[in-house]
Design an enzyme around this catalytic site. Structure first.
Site, mmCIF file in Angstrom:
data_model
loop_
_atom_site.group_PDB
_atom_site.id
_atom_site.type_symbol
_atom_site.label_atom_id
_atom_site.label_comp_id
_atom_site.label_asym_id
_atom_site.label_seq_id
_atom_site.Cartn_x
_atom_site.Cartn_y
_atom_site.Cartn_z
ATOM 1 N N ASP A 508 48.051 15.202 -3.539
ATOM 2 C CA ASP A 508 47.680 16.430 -2.834
ATOM 3 C C ASP A 508 47.397 16.145 -1.363
ATOM 4 O OD1 ASP A 508 47.024 19.103 -2.483
ATOM 5 O OD2 ASP A 508 45.593 19.149 -4.144
ATOM 6 N N ASP A 573 49.470 27.503 -5.136
ATOM 7 C CA ASP A 573 48.212 27.678 -5.877
ATOM 8 C C ASP A 573 48.134 29.077 -6.480
ATOM 9 O OD1 ASP A 573 47.117 25.183 -5.627
ATOM 10 O OD2 ASP A 573 45.937 25.643 -3.852
HETATM 11 C C1 GLA Z 1 44.644 21.992 -4.123
HETATM 12 C C2 GLA Z 1 45.730 22.052 -5.167
HETATM 13 C C3 GLA Z 1 45.166 22.568 -6.462
HETATM 14 C C4 GLA Z 1 44.035 21.668 -6.919
HETATM 15 C C5 GLA Z 1 42.980 21.565 -5.833
HETATM 16 C C6 GLA Z 1 41.933 20.527 -6.189
HETATM 17 O O1 GLA Z 1 44.218 23.246 -3.759
HETATM 18 O O2 GLA Z 1 46.796 22.837 -4.723
HETATM 19 O O3 GLA Z 1 46.171 22.624 -7.454
HETATM 20 O O4 GLA Z 1 44.551 20.403 -7.217
HETATM 21 O O5 GLA Z 1 43.538 21.208 -4.590
HETATM 22 O O6 GLA Z 1 40.943 20.428 -5.231
#
Ligand code: GLA
Length: 761
Positions: A508, A573
């Site tokens: 990420d 997301d």
């Molecule tokens: C980002 C990712 C999510 C999750 C969060 C965790 O927003 O896109 O899928 O993994 O971080 O903090």
């Protein structure tokens, strides 16, 4: 095939159904002749006799020559590919010349060319894993040099004929003994036929990635870009271009291109008054600086481009096939997880699905538990996930250091004893015992000021001395211009992978850059990308069974560069099925379904607060690499059975979704519904998926003719219970389509499996 006519000094790059031609002119300049579709199956080369008419005779319009490489100096009034500063005067200085420095003028002239089969663009993956198609490809390398200054530039064209794709990149070499400052550098410039001015691209934001936009290029310049250390939500580095009104989903000539790069990028579209159209793509010019030391070389990443006359759909299918066959790494089959005894067996029980190149069904516990993770609740989720047929269980954020919420812990990549008193071993062994692979979330480029790493090394974060450090999500970005930082992160991840049976990581990156101050100065823009790529390459070389998901607050790091070292991407997301429909449609313009991770989440969506039926959520998520993100603890037995039934269905159609050709039969903007078809290349099986975004009362939906089937074959159309709903010939399905019961309901969806009957012909 690459053809060179030494008499007219004309190059023909001949691909399946297109041709790209250029010529060395009488002054040794390399000029573009043409790029476009060609008659399929016809042999033939362009002699170089015919040349486009250009208006470069007029005193104000003398810079319209279509140079393959546009350099500042030769061209000053239009966009250029390359701008350089030379700090050395010619010796002897010609009579009458004043000794101005720096000399900001590059003229490149043809020196030689060669055809090779093993060339690679800059930042090509170095992990050593194969791609699905490893057949060697021809690359034309044309060397140009400045007759006065010590700069050589090699233009590279690698051909993938089956997909009508050419990868373009530049190799610069300073052949002198003083540094050369490069001020602007794209990976290539494209000259499109006059009037090719309808642009399709995507814009977006967090949770709203890949919003398709169509526009008519203005006369002047239109730029799509992102200025950060990742690809970005705001735009994505690809485009489709056609003559207005001359192309649609399955018809017309469409030019397309994409950058294989995950850093600060720009695609710039120029239309002149003459309607000449040029596209420039590569490193973003803002804050760009590259010093080419004496004797040094620089190789740019690739601008991937192509043309077809099968509309936007044809362009997308070419990019998809190219990505599946030539870009995605093929992971080595890992240590088999124990055979599951609790869930319906997939075709490849006991082996990670990666071994088949198809993505496994993922469960990610983020939306189920957020930062409230415990060993026990993860084990319970894993047991339920395995029971419904999940193949890969991923533990998301919150497992390390002091990371009890999003304010602390990034940088401390050791398992937190507060959450996992016995380390990750008990959870991983249970996940493996259940027959699933285990995956782990990491965000390696970041540091929270509240972390042991930052307390020990505040100087490791990007910053400018004496200036503020702006936090976003309470975090700063590590300076990947420092080798010791890159090594620290590699070692942290390496230790985890060495200690635990981790088959998958979700990588990420949760903020845009501010204060990009680095020990390497302006070079940080490329150094950061090279650092990320380098760590992944080293990890994959050492752990060849490892697979990786690229994530950046959802879909902010999706491009052909990162796809060379990852297996899938977190699309957004936003998991609301109807929002996803639009996001996924925009995504599909450039990227294949195989990499498009799509979760089924809660009935009432956490991001939008809207509720959608389970069937709609599955109908949308089954269009990509299916994952589950809902809290399974909140579901009763009947609901879990429904999940299991959909997952079993998906396993029957996965090879078609993830390996088939995509036809967008009906797009959202034309029908407020999306109907798509995935068809195996041999026409033997297909998946038909329709989802109505918003239905208007009193409106009847048309039947949509299918594509890509064998007209003479007979097909049966099955629902998720394997019940035959329809039997028809390919001819009937391709002329009429499938009648639906989706009228009258917004959010209604349907997914059908179409299978050729063995004896049907
Ligand atoms: C980002 C990712 C999510 C999750 C969060 C965790 O927003 O896109 O899928 O993994 O971080 O903090």
């Amino acid at each position: 095939m690459i053809h060179f006519n030494p008499d007219t000094r004309t190059f023909n790059l001949i691909l399946h159904s297109s041709v790209y031609a250029m010529q060395v002119d009488s002054k040794d300049r390399l000029v573009h002749l043409v790029w476009g579709p060609r008659p399929v199956g016809e042999e033939g080369v362009l002699s170089g006799r015919l040349r486009p008419t250009l208006s470069d005779h007029a005193s104000f319009e003398f810079q319209t020559r279509r140079d393959e490489l546009l350099t500042f100096g030769d061209t000053t009034t239009h966009e250029v590919t390359l701008k350089a500063n030379f700090a050395t005067l010619p010796d002897p200085l010609p009579d009458g010349d004043a000794p101005h420095l720096p000399i900001r003028d590059v003229r490149l002239r043809y020196v030689s060319h060669e055809i090779v089969t093993d060339a690679q663009p800059g930042l090509a993956p170095a992990h050593g894993l194969p791609t699905a198609n490893g057949e060697p490809r021809e690359t034309l390398r044309i060397q140009l040099a400045d007759p006065v200054q010590p700069l050589t530039v090699t233009l590279c064209y690698r051909l993938t004929p089956a997909q009508d794709i050419i990868e373009r990149w530049l190799e610069l070499e300073n052949t002198g003994d003083a540094p050369i400052e490069i001020e602007q550098l794209f990976f290539g410039a494209l000259h499109l036929p006059n009037g090719t001015t309808e642009l399709t691209s995507v814009s977006g934001a967090w949770a709203q990635e890949f919003q398709t936009q169509w526009e008519r290029l203005p006369i002047g310049r239109r730029v799509i870009e992102h200025r950060s250390l990742q690809t970005g939500h705001a735009a994505n580095p690809f485009f489709l271009l056609n003559r207005p009104g001359q192309a649609w989903e399955e018809h017309g000539t469409v030019y397309f291109g994409a950058l294989a790069y995950s850093g600060s990028w720009q695609l710039s579209f120029e239309q002149f008054h003459s309607t000449d159209v040029r596209v420039h793509g590569g490193y973003h010019p803002a804050d760009f600086g590259l010093t080419l030391a004496a004797g040094a070389q620089h190789k740019t990443p690739a601008l991937v481009c192509g043309v077809c006359d099968e509309g936007w759909g044809g362009a997308s299918r070419r990019l998809h096939a190219f990505t599946r066959e030539r870009i995605l790494p093929v992971a080595v089959a890992g240590v088999p997880a124990a055979p599951p005894d609790t869930h319906e067996k997939s075709g490849t029980v006991g082996r990670p699905a990666a071994a088949d190149q198809f993505r496994p069904i993922l469960y990610n516990s983020w939306e189920a538990t957020y930062f409230g993770i415990t060993e026990q609740n993860q084990i319970e989720l894993a047991q339920k996930a395995a029971a419904i047929g999940v193949e890969l269980f991923c533990l998301d954020d919150g497992w390390f250091g002091g990371r009890r919420f999003d304010v602390a812990g990034l940088g401390d990549w050791t398992v937190s004893p507060d959450v996992f008193p016995n380390g990750l071993e008990p959870l991983i062994s249970e996940v493996n015992r259940l027959g699933m692979d285990f995956g782990l979330w990491v965000e390696p480029e970041m540091v929270n000021p509240d972390s042991d790493l930052y307390r020990a090394h505040p100087e490791w974060a990007l910053h400018f001395p004496g200036r503020p450090r702006t936090e976003a999500r309470c975090q700063l970005i590590l300076d990947f211009g420092r080798e010791e930082v890159v090594d620290y992160i590699f070692n942290a991840l390496d230790s985890l992978l060495a200690q635990y049976n981790i088959a998958f990581i979700k990588w990420d990156m949760n903020r845009n850059v501010s204060e990009p101050g680095s020990v390497v100065g302006k070079a940080i823009w490329q150094a950061h990308v090279a650092g990320v790529y380098g760590i992944i390459d080293r990890l994959r070389a050492k752990y060849p069974h490892l697979t990786i998901e690229s994530c950046s607050g959802g879909g902010a790091r999706i491009d052909l560069g990162i796809l060379g070292r990852t297996d899938q991407v977190w699309t957004s997301d936003n998991t609301d099925a109807l929002d996803r429909l639009r996001i996924q449609e925009g995504f599909s313009l450039a990227y294949p379904a195989r990499v498009m991770e799509a979760w089924v989440t809660h009935e009432k969506n956490h991001q939008t607060g809207r509720s959608h039926e389970l069937s709609t959520r599955f109908d949308v998520a089954m269009r990509g690499a299916l994952g589950i993100g809902a809290s399974l603890n909140g579901l009763d037995e009947a609901e879990l059975k429904e999940y299991a039934s959909y997952i079993a269905f998906y396993k029957r159609i996965r090879h078609i979704v993830q390996g088939g050709d995509l036809y967008r039969l009906e797009r959202l903007e034309e029908a407020d519904a999306s109907t798509i078809l995935y068809v195996l290349p041999d026409g033997s099986e297909a998946v038909y998926s329709v989802v109505v975004h918003s239905h208007k009362l009193g409106q009847f939906r048309r039947m949509v003719p299918l594509r890509g089937l064998i007209p003479s074959a007979t097909y049966e159309v099955l629902d998720r219970y394997q019940k035959v709903r329809l039997t028809a010939t390919g001819y009937e399905l391709m002329v009429q389509g499938i009648s639906g019961d989706e009228d009258g309901r917004s959010g209604y969806g349907r997914t059908l499996h179409i299978r050729r009957l063995e004896t049907g012909d």
